[in-house]
Design a protein around this motif. Structure first.
Motif, PDB file in Angstrom:
ATOM      1  N   TRP A   1       0.851  -1.180   0.000  1.00  0.00           N
ATOM      2  CA  TRP A   1       0.000   0.000   0.000  1.00  0.00           C
ATOM      3  C   TRP A   1       0.888   1.231   0.000  1.00  0.00           C
ATOM      4  O   TRP A   1       2.056   1.160   0.376  1.00  0.00           O
TER       5      TRP A   1
ATOM      6  N   GLY B   1       2.223   4.237   1.600  1.00  0.00           N
ATOM      7  CA  GLY B   1       2.284   4.743   2.958  1.00  0.00           C
ATOM      8  C   GLY B   1       2.153   6.251   3.016  1.00  0.00           C
ATOM      9  O   GLY B   1       2.003   6.938   2.001  1.00  0.00           O
TER      10      GLY B   1
ATOM     11  N   ASP C   1      -4.528  -0.343   3.548  1.00  0.00           N
ATOM     12  CA  ASP C   1      -3.557   0.498   4.237  1.00  0.00           C
ATOM     13  C   ASP C   1      -3.370  -0.007   5.671  1.00  0.00           C
ATOM     14  O   ASP C   1      -4.326  -0.177   6.412  1.00  0.00           O
TER      15      ASP C   1
ATOM     16  N   CYS D   1      -0.997   1.606   7.773  1.00  0.00           N
ATOM     17  CA  CYS D   1      -0.207   2.621   8.476  1.00  0.00           C
ATOM     18  C   CYS D   1      -0.802   2.985   9.830  1.00  0.00           C
ATOM     19  O   CYS D   1      -0.081   3.330  10.764  1.00  0.00           O
TER      20      CYS D   1
ATOM     21  N   TYR E   1       0.434  11.320   3.213  1.00  0.00           N
ATOM     22  CA  TYR E   1       0.150  10.865   1.856  1.00  0.00           C
ATOM     23  C   TYR E   1       0.352  11.963   0.810  1.00  0.00           C
ATOM     24  O   TYR E   1      -0.084  11.836  -0.333  1.00  0.00           O
TER      25      TYR E   1
END
Length: 381
Positions: free
Chosen positions: A159, A161, A194, A196, A215
């Motif tokens: 994904w 980050g 995601d 994160c 992002y």
């Protein structure tokens, strides 16, 4: 319906076959996606360009339409094979930042140029795939207008980050990416979500504050952009923040907690050159064009040219606090390249080695940019 079921089996078999071939060729991961459903990535790209975050990379707006839609780049594409190759380092590259007498080169550039390594392998896989399926193929590595990271996330490699780079649960932030576009139908893989969470380690690690928001990245403050893509002088306010980073920056990548799952890259063609792991600035500041080309033969560093590289080394020298480096900086006040002369002035000023004896040189300087550096150094009115 038997025909539809048979076709479904065929596209799955093709997908599994090409993944096996990719692993045999040296890639660590291979997944497949389609060319559609990139609306969010297109919107992010538009925001990036509209905000001016691309800096002087004029090709970004010029290729925006093709970059944002694989079908514009190649109308016949039906499937996209995304491949990743692990280049995980043996140690944390940020350890070099505590050694001001050396130049820190980004991990990816300590290897043979990954464009050459990956493109050769992609062509090998694509040729085998085309021979097996009679389908058209095209290969892309980084330099083409392809949104590799959104496509890799969509294919399930990882994904994007908060540092905007791809993060993998298996390889952390250390994956080279490549893609094969094909006119064949292939079974697609699910995207990766995601992971994160609330972590902001990558954002906090940036030495220049290049992330206006999670992002999002502003290349104009990014050390990688400034030391590689940006031509000419670098803003005074940012120079002290660059430290000894002479080609790229790994701070946001190295800070990612997912790196604890990444294995060290062992594949022979991606083994880092020992001489580029921690090169002393004393070995770099005196490089002329011929010796620069020889030292960085086969390395991506070679692409920025000797002058830009020496500019970066002079920033590192100025930030080092090592007075002994002044002896190597001083001859560069007479360098043919204005960007080198200007940064030599800054480095010597930072090291406290400019004197009134340099006024004559300042007064004879013909280049406007270099004269501005002399003015800021206080040796021209």
């Amino acid at each position: 319906m038997p025909g539809a079921a048979g076709r479904g089996g065929d596209i799955r078999k093709r997908a599994e076959w090409v993944k096996a071939v990719a692993l045999d060729a040296g890639f660590d991961v291979c997944r497949i996606t389609g060319p559609d459903d990139l609306d969010v990535a297109r919107a992010d790209l538009a925001h990036y360009i509209d905000a001016g975050y691309h800096g002087t990379m004029a090709w970004m707006p010029e290729t925006q339409a093709r970059r944002g839609d694989p079908r514009i780049l190649w109308p016949d594409v039906r499937s996209i094979i995304m491949l990743g190759m692990n280049y995980g380092p043996e140690s944390d590259p940020r350890d070099n930042l505590t050694r001001p007498e050396i130049g820190n080169i980004s991990v990816y550039a300590r290897h043979r140029d990954y464009h050459d390594v990956i493109k050769g392998k992609l062509k090998e896989i694509a040729q085998k795939f085309a021979a097996r399926t009679n389908a058209e193929v095209k290969v892309f590595v980084d330099t083409a207008p392809v949104m590799e990271k959104p496509l890799a996330a969509k294919a399930g490699l990882g994904w994007q980050g908060k540092h905007t780079n791809l993060v993998s649960r298996d390889y952390g932030s250390w994956l080279f990416l490549g893609s094969i576009f094909t006119a064949a139908d292939l079974a697609v893989d699910p995207p990766e979500r995601d992971h994160c969470g609330s972590c902001r380690a990558c954002l906090d690690a940036c030495p220049t504050g290049a992330f206006p928001a999670p992002y999002q990245i502003d290349a104009r403050r990014c050390v990688s952009y400034l030391t590689i893509e940006h031509k000419g002088p670098i803003d005074w306010e940012i120079r002290p923040l660059i430290g000894n980073r002479i080609y790229g920056c790994d701070d946001c990548l190295a800070a990612c907690p997912w790196n604890k799952f990444a294995e060290v890259a062992r594949e022979q063609k991606l083994r880092a050159r020992e001489d580029l792991g921690a090169p002393p600035l004393t070995d770099l500041l005196g490089l002329d064009d011929a010796r620069f080309r020889t030292l960085f033969s086969g390395s991506p560093v070679k692409r920025i040219g000797r002058n830009r590289f020496i500019r970066n080394c002079l920033i590192a020298a100025g930030n080092s606090g090592e007075a002994a480096l002044a002896e190597l900086c001083r001859p560069l006040l007479s360098d043919e390249a204005a960007e080198v002369r200007g940064m030599a002035i800054w480095a010597l000023r930072r090291l406290g080695r400019l004197t009134d004896d340099d006024k004559a040189r300042a007064q004879g300087e013909p280049d406007d940019y270099v004269r501005q550096e002399w003015k800021k150094a206080g040796l021209l009115p």
